[in-house]
Design an enzyme around this catalytic site. Structure first.
Site, PDB file in Angstrom:
ATOM      1  N   ARG A 156       0.860  -1.194   0.000  1.00 36.46           N
ATOM      2  CA  ARG A 156       0.000   0.000   0.000  1.00 36.46           C
ATOM      3  C   ARG A 156       0.886   1.231   0.000  1.00 36.46           C
ATOM      4  O   ARG A 156       1.690   1.421   0.897  1.00 36.46           O
ATOM      5  CB  ARG A 156      -0.934   0.021   1.212  1.00 36.46           C
ATOM      6  CG  ARG A 156      -2.156   0.949   0.995  1.00 36.46           C
ATOM      7  CD  ARG A 156      -2.990   1.110   2.253  1.00 36.46           C
ATOM      8  NE  ARG A 156      -2.260   1.902   3.211  1.00 36.46           N
ATOM      9  CZ  ARG A 156      -2.326   1.742   4.546  1.00 36.46           C
ATOM     10  NH1 ARG A 156      -3.088   0.804   5.063  1.00 36.46           N
ATOM     11  NH2 ARG A 156      -1.625   2.503   5.343  1.00 36.46           N
ATOM     12  N   GLU A 173       4.602   7.085   2.672  1.00 38.08           N
ATOM     13  CA  GLU A 173       5.391   5.871   2.892  1.00 38.08           C
ATOM     14  C   GLU A 173       4.841   4.773   2.015  1.00 38.08           C
ATOM     15  O   GLU A 173       3.753   4.882   1.441  1.00 38.08           O
ATOM     16  CB  GLU A 173       5.337   5.429   4.358  1.00 38.08           C
ATOM     17  CG  GLU A 173       3.968   4.971   4.795  1.00 38.08           C
ATOM     18  CD  GLU A 173       3.975   4.032   6.001  1.00 38.08           C
ATOM     19  OE1 GLU A 173       5.033   3.477   6.347  1.00 38.08           O
ATOM     20  OE2 GLU A 173       2.896   3.835   6.581  1.00 38.08           O
ATOM     21  N   ASN A 185       3.994   0.675   2.363  1.00 35.91           N
ATOM     22  CA  ASN A 185       3.879  -0.452   3.292  1.00 35.91           C
ATOM     23  C   ASN A 185       4.071  -1.745   2.523  1.00 35.91           C
ATOM     24  O   ASN A 185       3.412  -1.960   1.503  1.00 35.91           O
ATOM     25  CB  ASN A 185       2.498  -0.458   3.936  1.00 35.91           C
ATOM     26  CG  ASN A 185       2.251   0.800   4.752  1.00 35.91           C
ATOM     27  OD1 ASN A 185       2.775   0.945   5.845  1.00 35.91           O
ATOM     28  ND2 ASN A 185       1.476   1.724   4.200  1.00 35.91           N
ATOM     29  N   SER A 219      -3.115  -2.714   5.654  1.00 33.04           N
ATOM     30  CA  SER A 219      -4.457  -3.034   6.132  1.00 33.04           C
ATOM     31  C   SER A 219      -5.532  -2.119   5.539  1.00 33.04           C
ATOM     32  O   SER A 219      -5.234  -1.178   4.807  1.00 33.04           O
ATOM     33  CB  SER A 219      -4.491  -2.982   7.653  1.00 33.04           C
ATOM     34  OG  SER A 219      -4.102  -1.718   8.093  1.00 33.04           O
ATOM     35  N   LYS A 255      11.639   2.590   6.366  1.00 30.62           N
ATOM     36  CA  LYS A 255      11.738   4.020   6.073  1.00 30.62           C
ATOM     37  C   LYS A 255      13.131   4.358   5.526  1.00 30.62           C
ATOM     38  O   LYS A 255      13.293   5.240   4.685  1.00 30.62           O
ATOM     39  CB  LYS A 255      11.475   4.849   7.339  1.00 30.62           C
ATOM     40  CG  LYS A 255      10.183   4.498   8.068  1.00 30.62           C
ATOM     41  CD  LYS A 255       8.983   5.166   7.448  1.00 30.62           C
ATOM     42  CE  LYS A 255       7.725   5.100   8.291  1.00 30.62           C
ATOM     43  NZ  LYS A 255       7.116   3.790   8.519  1.00 30.62           N
ATOM     44  N   LYS A 272      11.468  10.293  11.442  1.00 28.52           N
ATOM     45  CA  LYS A 272      10.847   8.959  11.498  1.00 28.52           C
ATOM     46  C   LYS A 272      11.853   7.872  11.858  1.00 28.52           C
ATOM     47  O   LYS A 272      12.928   7.797  11.263  1.00 28.52           O
ATOM     48  CB  LYS A 272      10.258   8.590  10.122  1.00 28.52           C
ATOM     49  CG  LYS A 272       9.176   9.504   9.623  1.00 28.52           C
ATOM     50  CD  LYS A 272       8.551   8.939   8.353  1.00 28.52           C
ATOM     51  CE  LYS A 272       7.474   9.853   7.829  1.00 28.52           C
ATOM     52  NZ  LYS A 272       6.773   9.259   6.676  1.00 28.52           N
ATOM     53  N   GLU A 281       6.572   0.778  12.131  1.00 30.53           N
ATOM     54  CA  GLU A 281       5.306   0.826  11.417  1.00 30.53           C
ATOM     55  C   GLU A 281       4.183   0.934  12.433  1.00 30.53           C
ATOM     56  O   GLU A 281       4.374   0.644  13.602  1.00 30.53           O
ATOM     57  CB  GLU A 281       5.104  -0.470  10.620  1.00 30.53           C
ATOM     58  CG  GLU A 281       6.194  -0.792   9.628  1.00 30.53           C
ATOM     59  CD  GLU A 281       6.297   0.221   8.531  1.00 30.53           C
ATOM     60  OE1 GLU A 281       5.255   0.777   8.147  1.00 30.53           O
ATOM     61  OE2 GLU A 281       7.413   0.483   8.077  1.00 30.53           O
ATOM     62  N   GLY A 282       3.022   1.314  11.948  1.00 34.56           N
ATOM     63  CA  GLY A 282       1.838   1.199  12.792  1.00 34.56           C
ATOM     64  C   GLY A 282       1.414   2.478  13.471  1.00 34.56           C
ATOM     65  O   GLY A 282       0.452   2.487  14.238  1.00 34.56           O
ATOM     66  N   ARG A 316      -7.952   7.600   4.365  1.00 31.53           N
ATOM     67  CA  ARG A 316      -8.008   7.796   5.807  1.00 31.53           C
ATOM     68  C   ARG A 316      -7.985   9.282   6.048  1.00 31.53           C
ATOM     69  O   ARG A 316      -7.147   9.988   5.487  1.00 31.53           O
ATOM     70  CB  ARG A 316      -6.754   7.194   6.433  1.00 31.53           C
ATOM     71  CG  ARG A 316      -7.037   6.219   7.520  1.00 31.53           C
ATOM     72  CD  ARG A 316      -5.770   5.599   8.003  1.00 31.53           C
ATOM     73  NE  ARG A 316      -4.671   5.722   7.052  1.00 31.53           N
ATOM     74  CZ  ARG A 316      -3.434   5.374   7.342  1.00 31.53           C
ATOM     75  NH1 ARG A 316      -3.135   4.913   8.515  1.00 31.53           N
ATOM     76  NH2 ARG A 316      -2.471   5.493   6.433  1.00 31.53           N
TER      77      ARG A 316
HETATM   78  P1  ADP Z   1       3.679   4.582   9.966  1.00 29.83           P
HETATM   79  O1  ADP Z   1       4.531   3.496   9.449  1.00 29.83           O
HETATM   80  O2  ADP Z   1       3.712   4.718  11.452  1.00 29.83           O
HETATM   81  O3  ADP Z   1       2.291   4.547   9.389  1.00 29.83           O
HETATM   82  P2  ADP Z   1       4.033   6.999   8.366  1.00 29.83           P
HETATM   83  O4  ADP Z   1       5.278   7.356   7.661  1.00 29.83           O
HETATM   84  O5  ADP Z   1       2.890   6.558   7.527  1.00 29.83           O
HETATM   85  O6  ADP Z   1       4.399   5.913   9.463  1.00 29.83           O
HETATM   86  O7  ADP Z   1       3.581   8.222   9.254  1.00 29.83           O
HETATM   87  C1  ADP Z   1       2.406   8.184  10.046  1.00 29.83           C
HETATM   88  C2  ADP Z   1       1.521   9.368   9.730  1.00 29.83           C
HETATM   89  O8  ADP Z   1       2.244  10.579   9.933  1.00 29.83           O
HETATM   90  C3  ADP Z   1       1.031   9.451   8.301  1.00 29.83           C
HETATM   91  O9  ADP Z   1      -0.128   8.676   8.126  1.00 29.83           O
HETATM   92  C4  ADP Z   1       0.787  10.948   8.123  1.00 29.83           C
HETATM   93  O10 ADP Z   1      -0.469  11.310   8.683  1.00 29.83           O
HETATM   94  C5  ADP Z   1       1.880  11.557   8.986  1.00 29.83           C
HETATM   95  N1  ADP Z   1       3.062  11.869   8.151  1.00 29.83           N
HETATM   96  C6  ADP Z   1       4.084  11.036   7.876  1.00 29.83           C
HETATM   97  N2  ADP Z   1       4.986  11.616   7.062  1.00 29.83           N
HETATM   98  C7  ADP Z   1       4.535  12.856   6.810  1.00 29.83           C
HETATM   99  C8  ADP Z   1       5.026  13.955   6.036  1.00 29.83           C
HETATM  100  N3  ADP Z   1       6.178  13.881   5.374  1.00 29.83           N
HETATM  101  N4  ADP Z   1       4.281  15.079   6.006  1.00 29.83           N
HETATM  102  C9  ADP Z   1       3.114  15.174   6.678  1.00 29.83           C
HETATM  103  N5  ADP Z   1       2.609  14.173   7.430  1.00 29.83           N
HETATM  104  C10 ADP Z   1       3.294  13.024   7.505  1.00 29.83           C
HETATM  105 MG    MG Z   2       1.585   4.975   7.560  1.00 31.27          MG
END
Ligand code: ADP
Ligand code: MG
Length: 491
Positions: free
Chosen positions: A132, A149, A151, A156, A313, A371, A375-376, A458
């Site tokens: 995803r 990101e 996945n 899910s 990441k 970051k 995950e999660g 979402r």
């Molecule tokens: P995870 O693996 O925990 O899902 P993500 O990289 O998806 O990690 O980050 C979690 C959430 O943080 C994302 O769903 C988004 O809402 C926010 N986020 C992550 N990266 C960014 C970014 N570069 N700019 C703005 N919001 C972000």
């Molecule tokens: Mg995410």
């Protein structure tokens, strides 16, 4: 998250606000519709294995730019191929993660399994990626999508997202807006993802073998998982599905003579990981042993360990560096298209470049998100919190983290409906994150299946950094595609 007051607001699907009586009535109906159609979850606050709450949802679909949605859909097979090629590039994965695994114990444990499997040669050449790719539209570039990101494990919400379109269709019809339904793209995520598992089962080629779901001790997101299980059982009744935790696989699992994975006497053809992506899923060495047992078995893993590592990441950050894509994609047009969805991603490795990036983060933290390799949800550090977090780390510890440009999505306005929240819901400022599912199956030399498999949206409050649906601030949604901002009159 701080929202700039100039942030554009995408026009809403229907004219808001709704009259209070109408809103109360349709929200009550929509909640029941959600529970009765499986847009639901187990409660974390009053857990019972015998009951469900509806999953938080947005009452009317949120606007998303059509052009960007279509771009994301069209890119998915290219991204599938990219990730498949990355997963099979031993040298790239090893050098990219070299610094990270010195300090990140979890990634190091995954990497150890990878090296052990490599040393003995892969028992199973095929992998299944159920991916995803997540995006936010970025207002500073005309709402062009930027990848948040990718996945590669436990991607899910394909199940619930599929059932959310009918929910929002129902709401729009109740409100007398049936004409809006044509702007909601159909969503076959569930079928697409499950068919991927079944194609892998076919490749395995043993009629009595089963598909194994690896699950957490408690599955709060049970409906999403059961949708996958029930779809497979109903569409392909000859294929059995088992659910086991890593702890149970450790207890019951063994390898047969051909290195087939056996649970008792049952042979496992395909392993679908819905757990195993965070340290808490491995409370003892036993769970790590179970993961290794599966990785070294003949079963087709979804994902296999190299796919899991390709989804870190750190690998995402490495891919966004200039000229790296050329290693994995041949077509210059495709390189350009994929390159455009990346936003700035920066290494914090303990070297000259990493240290310069560290200084940049201290100088202008408001531009970034920090970051770790997790995950999660709930693990990132945002904006002004970054300097303190970074200063608490040693230079070496920093290499377990990456820095990313903050993406600034446009706002939408609508009603977010959550279990236990006040009625009627209030209009909130929100932002939406689009996820596109992809399926890719192949071995090191060939890809045998590669397709885009539906989407999910979402939506979170604009004030929230993250929008985890189970965690509290996010809600399930689906896109209402809009063409451009100059059609406001159509409301
Ligand atoms: P995870 O693996 O925990 O899902 P993500 O990289 O998806 O990690 O980050 C979690 C959430 O943080 C994302 O769903 C988004 O809402 C926010 N986020 C992550 N990266 C960014 C970014 N570069 N700019 C703005 N919001 C972000
Ligand atoms: Mg995410």
């Amino acid at each position: 998250m701080s929202v700039d007051e100039n942030t554009p607001i995408l026009r809403s699907c229907i004219k808001l606000p709704l009259a209070t009586d109408e809103l109360l009535e349709v929200t009550a109906k929509a909640k029941d519709y959600a529970i009765m159609h499986g847009a639901a979850m187990r409660s974390k606050t009053s857990f019972s294995p015998d009951s469900l709450n509806f999953a938080p949802f947005v009452l009317v679909p949120s606007a998303f730019p059509r052009k960007e949605f279509e771009k994301a859909i069209a890119l998915q097979p290219i991204i599938n191929r990219l990730m498949h090629n990355v997963a099979h590039d031993e040298e790239f994965i090893t050098t990219t993660l070299a610094e990270t695994i010195k300090v990140d114990e979890f990634t190091a444990n995954l990497f150890k399994i990878y090296r052990k499997v490599l040393a003995h040669g892969f028992t199973q050449a095929y992998s299944v990626g159920l991916l995803r790719s997540d995006y936010l539209a970025h207002v500073y570039e005309g709402c062009a999508i930027k990848q948040v990101e990718i996945n590669t494990i436990a991607s899910s919400f394909g199940g619930i997202a599929t059932h959310l379109v009918p929910l929002q269709n129902f709401v729009l019809r109740e409100l007398g807006h049936a004409e809006k339904l044509k702007h909601m793209p159909k969503n076959d995520a569930l079928a697409g993802l499950c068919d991927g598992m079944v194609k892998a089962w076919d490749i395995y080629g043993k009629p009595e073998s089963v598909i194994l779901f690896i699950i957490e001790d408690i599955s709060y997101n049970i409906c999403d998982q059961r949708f996958h299980e029930f779809y497979i059982r109903e569409t392909y009744p000859h294929i059995k599905v088992l659910r086991r935790t890593l702890t149970e696989v450790h207890r019951e699992g063994k390898l047969g003579q051909r290195k087939e994975l056996l649970l008792g006497t049952t042979e496992v053809a395909v392993i679908y990981f819905r757990a195993g992506y965070e340290p808490g899923h491995y409370p003892t060495q036993g769970e790590w042993d179970a993961r290794y047992l599966m990785e070294t078995s003949l079963a087709i893993k979804c994902p296999s360990i190299q796919y899991h590592l390709a989804g870190t990441k750190k690998v995402q950050q490495a891919l966004a560096q200039p000229a790296v894509l050329e290693r994995f994609i041949n077509d210059p047009e495709e390189i350009k298209a994929v390159g455009k969805i990346f936003t700035g991603l920066y290494s914090l490795d303990d070297n000259e470049v990493g240290n310069a990036n560290y200084e940049m983060a201290l100088r202008t933290p408001e531009r970034f998100v920090l970051k770790p390799q997790r995950e999660g949800g709930g693990n990132n550090v945002y904006g002004m919190d970054i300097p303190d977090a970074l200063k608490r780390m040693t230079r070496v510890e920093r290499s377990a983290w990456i820095l990313m440009d903050l993406i600034h999505p446009p706002l939408t306005q609508g009603y977010m409906v959550r279990p236990g929240s006040d009625m009627p819901p209030q209009i909130m400022d929100m932002v939406s994150e689009l996820g596109i599912f992809g399926v890719v199956i192949g071995d090191a030399d060939n890809i045998v299946h590669n397709y885009q498999a539906g989407h999910m949206l979402r939506t979170k409050l604009s004030t929230a950094n993250e929008g985890g649906v189970a965690a509290g601030l996010g809600a399930l949604d689906s896109p209402y595609l809009i063409d451009s901002e100059d059609e406001d009159a159509s409301n």
